[in-house]
Scaffold this motif. Structure first.
Motif, PDB file in Angstrom:
ATOM      1  N   ASN A  21       9.408-126.131 -22.044  1.00 18.54           N
ATOM      2  CA  ASN A  21      10.780-126.261 -21.643  1.00 18.54           C
ATOM      3  C   ASN A  21      11.577-126.783 -22.642  1.00 18.54           C
ATOM      4  O   ASN A  21      11.284-127.361 -23.666  1.00 18.54           O
ATOM      5  CB  ASN A  21      10.607-127.454 -20.422  1.00 18.54           C
ATOM      6  CG  ASN A  21       9.896-126.925 -19.304  1.00 18.54           C
ATOM      7  OD1 ASN A  21       9.795-126.077 -18.973  1.00 18.54           O
ATOM      8  ND2 ASN A  21       8.947-128.028 -18.936  1.00 18.54           N
ATOM      9  N   GLU A  22      12.936-126.254 -22.402  1.00 18.94           N
ATOM     10  CA  GLU A  22      13.919-126.659 -23.270  1.00 18.94           C
ATOM     11  C   GLU A  22      13.647-126.255 -24.739  1.00 18.94           C
ATOM     12  O   GLU A  22      13.660-127.063 -25.668  1.00 18.94           O
ATOM     13  CB  GLU A  22      14.479-128.105 -23.386  1.00 18.94           C
ATOM     14  CG  GLU A  22      14.869-128.702 -21.914  1.00 18.94           C
ATOM     15  CD  GLU A  22      16.338-127.851 -21.739  1.00 18.94           C
ATOM     16  OE1 GLU A  22      17.022-127.822 -22.865  1.00 18.94           O
ATOM     17  OE2 GLU A  22      16.711-127.562 -20.804  1.00 18.94           O
ATOM     18  N   ARG A  35      19.354-122.845 -26.306  1.00 20.84           N
ATOM     19  CA  ARG A  35      18.293-123.669 -25.884  1.00 20.84           C
ATOM     20  C   ARG A  35      17.896-122.774 -24.370  1.00 20.84           C
ATOM     21  O   ARG A  35      18.764-122.817 -23.471  1.00 20.84           O
ATOM     22  CB  ARG A  35      18.517-124.699 -25.545  1.00 20.84           C
ATOM     23  CG  ARG A  35      17.240-125.938 -25.281  1.00 20.84           C
ATOM     24  CD  ARG A  35      17.862-127.277 -25.474  1.00 20.84           C
ATOM     25  NE  ARG A  35      17.942-127.704 -26.943  1.00 20.84           N
ATOM     26  CZ  ARG A  35      17.085-127.765 -28.023  1.00 20.84           C
ATOM     27  NH1 ARG A  35      16.137-127.698 -27.848  1.00 20.84           N
ATOM     28  NH2 ARG A  35      17.675-128.138 -29.075  1.00 20.84           N
ATOM     29  N   ASP A  37      15.883-122.709 -20.865  1.00 17.44           N
ATOM     30  CA  ASP A  37      15.277-123.865 -20.032  1.00 17.44           C
ATOM     31  C   ASP A  37      13.561-123.755 -20.013  1.00 17.44           C
ATOM     32  O   ASP A  37      13.090-124.667 -20.051  1.00 17.44           O
ATOM     33  CB  ASP A  37      15.845-123.425 -18.392  1.00 17.44           C
ATOM     34  CG  ASP A  37      17.393-123.907 -18.297  1.00 17.44           C
ATOM     35  OD1 ASP A  37      17.583-124.426 -19.288  1.00 17.44           O
ATOM     36  OD2 ASP A  37      17.682-123.526 -17.306  1.00 17.44           O
TER      37      ASP A  37
END
Length: 177
Positions: A21-22, A35, A37
């Motif tokens: 994630n991120e 970035r 998700d």
């Protein structure tokens, strides 16, 4: 049905297990970074999932007119050294509605060579997609992703040459003052 259950199902029901994630993605040839998700991996394949709580347009028209390139550019960047499997928007606005309205269905584009990885039981026709995903052959999907990079590069070139004139696509600015 809630967002958390749908997200769990999107990972548990697929072959994608390495979910990050991120994560920062870079497109050096365009001088862009962003970035993502979620970046998921399954063997030699990678997919991008972008959660959306507001309006989004996952249509081919939005992509080909250059209004929605972010997700595909992120996948192009994330798939360096791997094969791109798919780029998906995941509606994540949690509000009361009927479980049958299909609001937590991934929408986007995918490589048909990786279809069974997306939903191990039903491929891209599984309940998590229900007609919201469009498949292409591996070669066509690669060309599809590179198209986004070409559009972005052309836009950069025009802006650097001084073209900053507004040119919205069909009624896109009607809501603006």
């Amino acid at each position: 049905e809630c967002v958390a259950a749908a997200v769990y199902a999107s990972v548990h029901g697929s072959a994608f297990s390495d979910c990050r994630n991120e994560r920062k993605v870079r497109i050096p040839e365009l001088g862009l970074a962003g970035r993502a998700d979620r970046i998921d991996s399954a063997g030699e394949y990678v997919r991008i999932v972008d959660y959306k709580t507001g309006h989004f347009d996952a249509s081919p028209t939005a992509y080909y007119t250059g209004r929605s390139l972010q997700l595909e550019l992120y996948l192009l960047a994330a798939s360096q050294g791997k094969k791109p499997a798919g780029a998906f928007y995941f509606p994540a606005k949690d509000e009361f509605s009927s479980p049958d309205d299909g609001k937590f269905r991934m929408k986007g584009f995918y490589n048909t060579a990786a279809e069974q990885l997306l939903d191990c039981e039903n491929g891209a026709s599984g309940v998590l997609f229900e007609g919201g995903a469009r498949g292409m052959s591996e070669e066509d999907f690669g060309d599809f992703l590179r198209y986004g990079a070409l559009v972005a590069a052309r836009a950069q070139k025009e802006m650097r040459a001084g073209n900053v004139r507004p040119s919205p696509y069909d009624d896109q600015c009607e809501y603006c003052a």
